[in-house]
Design a protein around this motif. Structure first.
Motif, PDB file in Angstrom:
ATOM      1  N   ASP A 162       2.494  10.311   1.299  1.00 37.97           N
ATOM      2  CA  ASP A 162       2.537  11.444   0.372  1.00 37.97           C
ATOM      3  C   ASP A 162       3.940  11.668  -0.179  1.00 37.97           C
ATOM      4  O   ASP A 162       4.106  12.160  -1.294  1.00 37.97           O
ATOM      5  N   ARG A 170       5.659   2.743  -8.141  1.00 34.82           N
ATOM      6  CA  ARG A 170       4.286   3.194  -8.377  1.00 34.82           C
ATOM      7  C   ARG A 170       4.282   4.607  -8.960  1.00 34.82           C
ATOM      8  O   ARG A 170       3.522   4.905  -9.895  1.00 34.82           O
ATOM      9  N   ARG A 171       5.120   5.463  -8.398  1.00 30.03           N
ATOM     10  CA  ARG A 171       5.173   6.845  -8.872  1.00 30.03           C
ATOM     11  C   ARG A 171       5.601   6.896 -10.326  1.00 30.03           C
ATOM     12  O   ARG A 171       5.054   7.673 -11.130  1.00 30.03           O
ATOM     13  N   GLU A 204      -3.612   5.079 -13.670  1.00 24.62           N
ATOM     14  CA  GLU A 204      -4.904   5.659 -13.299  1.00 24.62           C
ATOM     15  C   GLU A 204      -5.995   5.028 -14.158  1.00 24.62           C
ATOM     16  O   GLU A 204      -5.941   5.084 -15.377  1.00 24.62           O
ATOM     17  N   ALA A 215       0.811  -1.234   0.000  1.00 26.06           N
ATOM     18  CA  ALA A 215       0.000   0.000   0.000  1.00 26.06           C
ATOM     19  C   ALA A 215       0.841   1.279   0.000  1.00 26.06           C
ATOM     20  O   ALA A 215       0.748   2.103   0.911  1.00 26.06           O
ATOM     21  N   SER A 247     -10.052   2.892  -7.198  1.00 29.30           N
ATOM     22  CA  SER A 247      -9.055   3.085  -6.149  1.00 29.30           C
ATOM     23  C   SER A 247      -7.814   2.253  -6.455  1.00 29.30           C
ATOM     24  O   SER A 247      -7.888   1.207  -7.109  1.00 29.30           O
ATOM     25  N   GLU A 248      -6.678   2.720  -5.954  1.00 29.73           N
ATOM     26  CA  GLU A 248      -5.447   1.961  -6.162  1.00 29.73           C
ATOM     27  C   GLU A 248      -5.508   0.616  -5.447  1.00 29.73           C
ATOM     28  O   GLU A 248      -4.941  -0.360  -5.923  1.00 29.73           O
ATOM     29  N   TRP A 303       6.913   2.395  -3.523  1.00 25.64           N
ATOM     30  CA  TRP A 303       6.483   3.783  -3.660  1.00 25.64           C
ATOM     31  C   TRP A 303       7.145   4.419  -4.879  1.00 25.64           C
ATOM     32  O   TRP A 303       6.493   5.124  -5.657  1.00 25.64           O
ATOM     33  N   TRP A 340       0.477   3.964  -1.503  1.00 26.37           N
ATOM     34  CA  TRP A 340      -0.333   5.180  -1.578  1.00 26.37           C
ATOM     35  C   TRP A 340      -0.636   5.764  -0.193  1.00 26.37           C
ATOM     36  O   TRP A 340      -1.179   6.859  -0.089  1.00 26.37           O
ATOM     37  N   ARG A 341      -0.236   5.070   0.861  1.00 26.19           N
ATOM     38  CA  ARG A 341      -0.391   5.613   2.213  1.00 26.19           C
ATOM     39  C   ARG A 341       0.492   6.826   2.452  1.00 26.19           C
ATOM     40  O   ARG A 341       0.248   7.609   3.364  1.00 26.19           O
TER      41      ARG A 341
END
Length: 292
Positions: free
Chosen positions: A204, A219-220, A225, A199, A229-230, A216, A201-202
């Protein structure tokens, strides 16, 4: 809960299993651990994966749900941390299995993994021989390997295992096109760990000292999209990847587990979306190996 055959082992598993590492945290109160483990079974999540190295996890499984043993398949991992025995030796495995049986108050273990040992240990053979002996004695139903990349490839090619466990998610895809097809041709069971990429997306900003850190970044870069939801995108991608028998998700929040079950009722993603996710991984891949 959808059930699937676990390779050629002769038993089935639910599409979503429970990763019991989180319930082994010593900061978790005993009453809460008891409640979570029983609620997991109440939800129909009849596959629980743990390991000797997961804190109080095995102890709590034995203490709080061993009386419901007929309601779940039990998976654990061995190879290290056995007092009086060198790690990754025959005696370490034999004693580790015995300790797991005693700790979790069960007569047998459905799946026992060698926990991410290197190829050199597998080539030596004694740890696999030890699991074979335990299986012949009826203490284990399926002998397994948990690991990644070249070590996983060797394990699959050795033809000595009944199942495997590896990281598989939308930003950890290498296994999908490498080891997984061969594993399924052999009839091996497949447990997908980290199905929602921990997860990421937890956060920022890029996390530090967290299992989601590498994911992270991936994913970035992939920047997916699709109007959902992711969490939904990630879970449906992994659970319905060909060859995945069960995907283990760990949480101490029952509402999260309930939501996961509802999500997979929507079924697989469209092939158009899946192929796009594959393509984005290939385009962004910068030596993105499987995460141990």
């Amino acid at each position: 809960m959808q059930k699937r055959n676990f390779g050629l082992t002769g038993f089935d598993v639910p599409a979503i299993g429970y990763g019991a590492g989180t319930v082994g945290d010593s900061r978790l109160e005993e009453k809460q651990a008891e409640r979570i483990l029983n609620q997991v079974l109440d939800l129909g999540i009849g596959f629980i994966d743990t390991a000797k190295g997961y804190g109080l996890s095995e102890q709590r499984i034995g203490q709080y749900i061993s009386h419901r043993r007929d309601e779940f398949k039990l998976s654990t991992k061995v190879g290290y941390g056995v007092e009086g025995h060198q790690d990754w030796t025959y005696d370490c495995i034999i004693t580790g299995v015995e300790q797991a049986l005693t700790t979790m108050k069960t007569d047998f273990l459905d799946v026992v993994h060698l926990h991410s040992c290197p190829t050199s240990v597998l080539q030596d053979g004694q740890v696999i021989d030890a699991l074979d002996q335990a299986k012949q004695q009826g203490k284990i139903k399926a002998i397994a390997y948990s690991g990644e990349n070249k070590d996983l490839q060797y394990a699959v090619s050795s033809n000595r295992f009944d199942s495997i466990m590896a990281s598989l998610n939308f930003c950890d895809q290498r296994i999908i096109h490498n080891q997984l097809p061969e594993a399924k041709q052999q009839g091996l069971g497949m447990i997908a760990k980290r199905p929602i990429a921990n997860a990421p997306w937890r956060f920022d900003s890029q996390p530090n000292d967290d299992y989601a850190e590498e994911y992270w970044l991936r994913r970035r870069k992939m920047a997916l999209e699709f109007g959902m939801s992711e969490l939904e995108l990630a879970l449906r991608f992994t659970v319905f990847t060909y060859g995945v028998d069960t995907a283990i998700v760990g949480s101490v929040n029952i509402a999260h587990l309930q939501k996961n079950i509802e999500i997979i009722k929507a079924g697989p993603l469209s092939q158009e979306i899946v192929q796009y996710i594959y393509a984005r991984f290939r385009e962004c891949d910068d030596h993105w190996i499987g995460q141990i």
